[in-house]
Design a protein around this motif. Structure first.
Motif, mmCIF file in Angstrom:
data_model
loop_
_atom_site.group_PDB
_atom_site.id
_atom_site.type_symbol
_atom_site.label_atom_id
_atom_site.label_comp_id
_atom_site.label_asym_id
_atom_site.label_seq_id
_atom_site.Cartn_x
_atom_site.Cartn_y
_atom_site.Cartn_z
ATOM 1 N N MET A 220 35.252 56.684 40.168
ATOM 2 C CA MET A 220 36.457 57.255 39.327
ATOM 3 C C MET A 220 37.555 56.207 39.558
ATOM 4 O O MET A 220 37.596 55.490 40.296
ATOM 5 N N MET A 221 37.984 55.978 38.380
ATOM 6 C CA MET A 221 39.194 55.230 38.236
ATOM 7 C C MET A 221 39.983 55.619 36.922
ATOM 8 O O MET A 221 39.782 56.222 35.970
ATOM 9 N N ASN A 222 41.382 55.042 36.823
ATOM 10 C CA ASN A 222 42.237 55.143 36.025
ATOM 11 C C ASN A 222 42.181 53.769 35.036
ATOM 12 O O ASN A 222 42.070 52.662 35.745
ATOM 13 N N ASP A 269 35.512 42.701 38.533
ATOM 14 C CA ASP A 269 35.963 42.799 36.978
ATOM 15 C C ASP A 269 36.522 43.976 36.413
ATOM 16 O O ASP A 269 37.384 43.870 35.628
ATOM 17 N N LEU A 270 36.256 45.017 37.240
ATOM 18 C CA LEU A 270 37.126 46.360 36.980
ATOM 19 C C LEU A 270 38.502 46.177 37.069
ATOM 20 O O LEU A 270 39.422 46.516 36.268
ATOM 21 N N LYS A 271 39.000 45.491 38.192
ATOM 22 C CA LYS A 271 40.344 45.467 38.483
ATOM 23 C C LYS A 271 40.886 44.366 37.351
ATOM 24 O O LYS A 271 41.976 44.617 36.996
ATOM 25 N N SER A 272 40.219 43.145 37.217
ATOM 26 C CA SER A 272 40.743 42.295 36.149
ATOM 27 C C SER A 272 41.188 42.887 34.695
ATOM 28 O O SER A 272 41.775 42.646 33.964
ATOM 29 N N ALA A 275 41.587 48.234 35.682
ATOM 30 C CA ALA A 275 41.415 49.646 36.311
ATOM 31 C C ALA A 275 42.171 49.813 37.596
ATOM 32 O O ALA A 275 42.352 48.770 38.185
ATOM 33 N N SER A 276 42.678 50.931 37.838
ATOM 34 C CA SER A 276 43.480 51.076 38.988
ATOM 35 C C SER A 276 43.082 52.553 39.539
ATOM 36 O O SER A 276 42.265 53.144 39.081
ATOM 37 N N GLY A 277 43.351 52.691 40.760
ATOM 38 C CA GLY A 277 42.926 53.786 41.578
ATOM 39 C C GLY A 277 41.536 54.312 41.783
ATOM 40 O O GLY A 277 41.052 55.311 41.296
ATOM 41 N N ILE A 278 40.980 53.082 42.039
ATOM 42 C CA ILE A 278 39.302 53.087 41.912
ATOM 43 C C ILE A 278 38.883 53.977 43.233
ATOM 44 O O ILE A 278 39.396 53.422 44.241
ATOM 45 N N LEU A 279 38.088 54.832 42.821
ATOM 46 C CA LEU A 279 37.372 55.751 43.896
ATOM 47 C C LEU A 279 36.208 55.713 43.934
ATOM 48 O O LEU A 279 35.366 55.958 43.050
#
Ligand code: PRT
Ligand code: ZN
Length: 288
Positions: A220-222, A269-272, A275-279
Motif C-alpha cells: 500500500m502506498m500514496n 524505484d517507488l520512492k524515486s 511514492a510515500s507512506g509505503i506499507l
C-alpha cells in the motif's frame, strides 16, 4: 469407513511440525495428536494417520491412506508409483556426494571405481547409470556420514541441508544428485471415490491459496497523481492494482499484491517516483 479423506503424515520428525502448520493455515482444527495413531480434524472431513516417513508412499499406494505428505527423496527412493500432486515448499534438502576433506573430487568421473555409502541406493544407482559411472554402492540404514572415517566407504551420498553434519565429520560436499522438498502424494492423480476426490480438491485449493499467500505481500502506498503511470509500471503486481482517490486532491492510494521477494528490488524505484507512506502487509490467504 467414515467417508473422511485419510492423510498420512510423518509421526515424529523433520516434516511433522511444518505439515501440521500448513494444515492449520488451511483452516483445519486438529485435535491434540500426541502419541495417537489417528486423529480426526474437527472442522474438515479428514483423518490424519501418523506414520514413519519411509512407510508413507507404500501405505498411500496400497490405499491405507488416500494421500500423504513426505519428502520427494523418499517418494523417488521407494518407487511405489505414487503421484506427486503438489510441492509444499518446506523440508528442502539435497542428496549430495561428500568426501573426506583430504581427498579431491574434481569431476564426476573421479567417482569411477570408488565405494559410496548411502541410504538412497535406488536414486544413487540411477544417477550413476545416467552418468555412466561404475562404482560400488553400500546401503546403510543411517549415520552414513561416519562411513569414510570407519574405512567402510571412500565417499558418501547423503541428504544435506545446512551442511553442519558434513563439517563436523570433516567431509566436503560435492556434486548434487537430487533436490527435494515435502510433497503431497496420492496413488492416482484423481481419487476413484468422487466424494473423497471432492474433499481432496477442497484441501488442494486451500493449500495452493496458503502457498501463494505466503509468497505474496500486500503493498500500500500514496502516490502523486502525475506519477501514477510510472508507479504502475514499476509494480510487479499479481493482478491489476487498486487505485483509490484520497482527500488530498493531487494524491492517490495504490494497493497491489506483489511477490514478497520483489519488494526490496522495487522500493527505491517507488520512492524515486514519489511514492510515500509505503506499507507492506502479510497475507493469510489468497484465493485466485
Ligand atoms: O522416523 P522417521 O523414519 O519418520 O524419520 P527419518 O529420521 O527417516 O526422517 P527425518 O525426520 O530426519 O527427515 C524427514 C524428511 O525431511 C527427509 O526425508 C527429507 O525429505 C527432509 N529433510 C530435510 C531432511 C533434512 N532436511 C536433513 N537434514 N532429512 C534428513 N536430514 C538429515 C541428513 O540425513 C543428515 O544426517 O540431517 C543431516 C544433515 O543435516 P545438516 O543440516 O547437518 O546438513
Ligand atoms: Zn525415515
Amino acid at each position: 469407513m467414515n467417508g473422511n479423506l485419510k492423510l498420512a503424515l510423518q509421526k515424529k520428525g523433520r516434516l511433522t511440525e511444518k505439515s501440521l502448520e500448513l494444515l492449520s493455515l488451511c483452516g483445519l482444527d486438529i485435535e491434540n495428536y500426541s502419541e495417537r495413531l489417528v486423529v480426526s480434524v474437527r472442522n474438515f472431513p479428514l483423518d490424519i494417520l501418523f506414520l514413519r516417513d519411509d512407510d508413507i508412499p507404500e501405505y498411500v499406494q496400497d490405499g491405507v491412506a488416500d494421500i500423504g505428505i513426505v519428502g520427494e527423496n523418499v517418494v523417488y527412493e521407494k518407487q511405489t508409483g505414487t503421484k506427486v500432486l503438489e510441492k509444499l515448499g518446506f523440508g528442502r534438502c539435497s542428496l549430495m556426494f561428500a568426501y573426506p576433506e583430504k581427498n579431491e573430487l574434481k569431476k564426476i568421473e573421479d567417482i569411477n571405481g570408488k565405494t559410496i555409502a548411502t541410504t538412497y541406493p535406488r536414486i544413487l544407482n540411477e544417477y550413476l547409470k545416467k552418468n555412466n559411472i561404475k562404482a560400488k554402492v553400500i546401503e546403510l540404514s543411517g549415520s552414513v556420514e561416519i562411513a569414510p572415517s570407519l574405512g567402510v566407504a571412500d565417499l558418501i551420498c547423503d541428504i544435506v541441508s545446512t551442511g553442519n553434519t558434513l563439517m563436523m565429520n570433516k567431509l566436503k560436499k560435492s556434486f548434487k544428485v537430487f533436490e527435494s522438498e515435502a510433497v503431497l502424494i496420492s496413488a492416482e492423480e484423481k481419487l476413484k471415490d468422487p466424494k473423497l476426490n471432492e474433499i481432496l480438491n477442497d484441501l488442494l485449493g486451500r493449500i495452493r491459496s496458503v502457498k501463494t499467500a505466503h509468497s505474496s505481500k500486500y503493498l500500500m502506498m500514496n502516490v502523486p497523481k502525475d506519477s501514477l503511470e510510472t508507479i504502475l509500471e514499476i509494480i510487479p503486481s499479481l493482478k491489476s492494482p487498486t487505485v483509490l482517490s484520497l482527500a488530498e486532491e493531487n494524491m492517490l492510494a495504490v494497493h497491489a499484491v506483489i511477490p514478497s521477494d520483489k519488494f526490496w528490488q522495487i522500493v527505491n524505484d517507488l520512492k524515486s517516483a514519489g511514492a510515500s507512506g509505503i506499507l507492506l502487509l502479510p497475507i493469510d490467504n489468497l484465493i485466485q
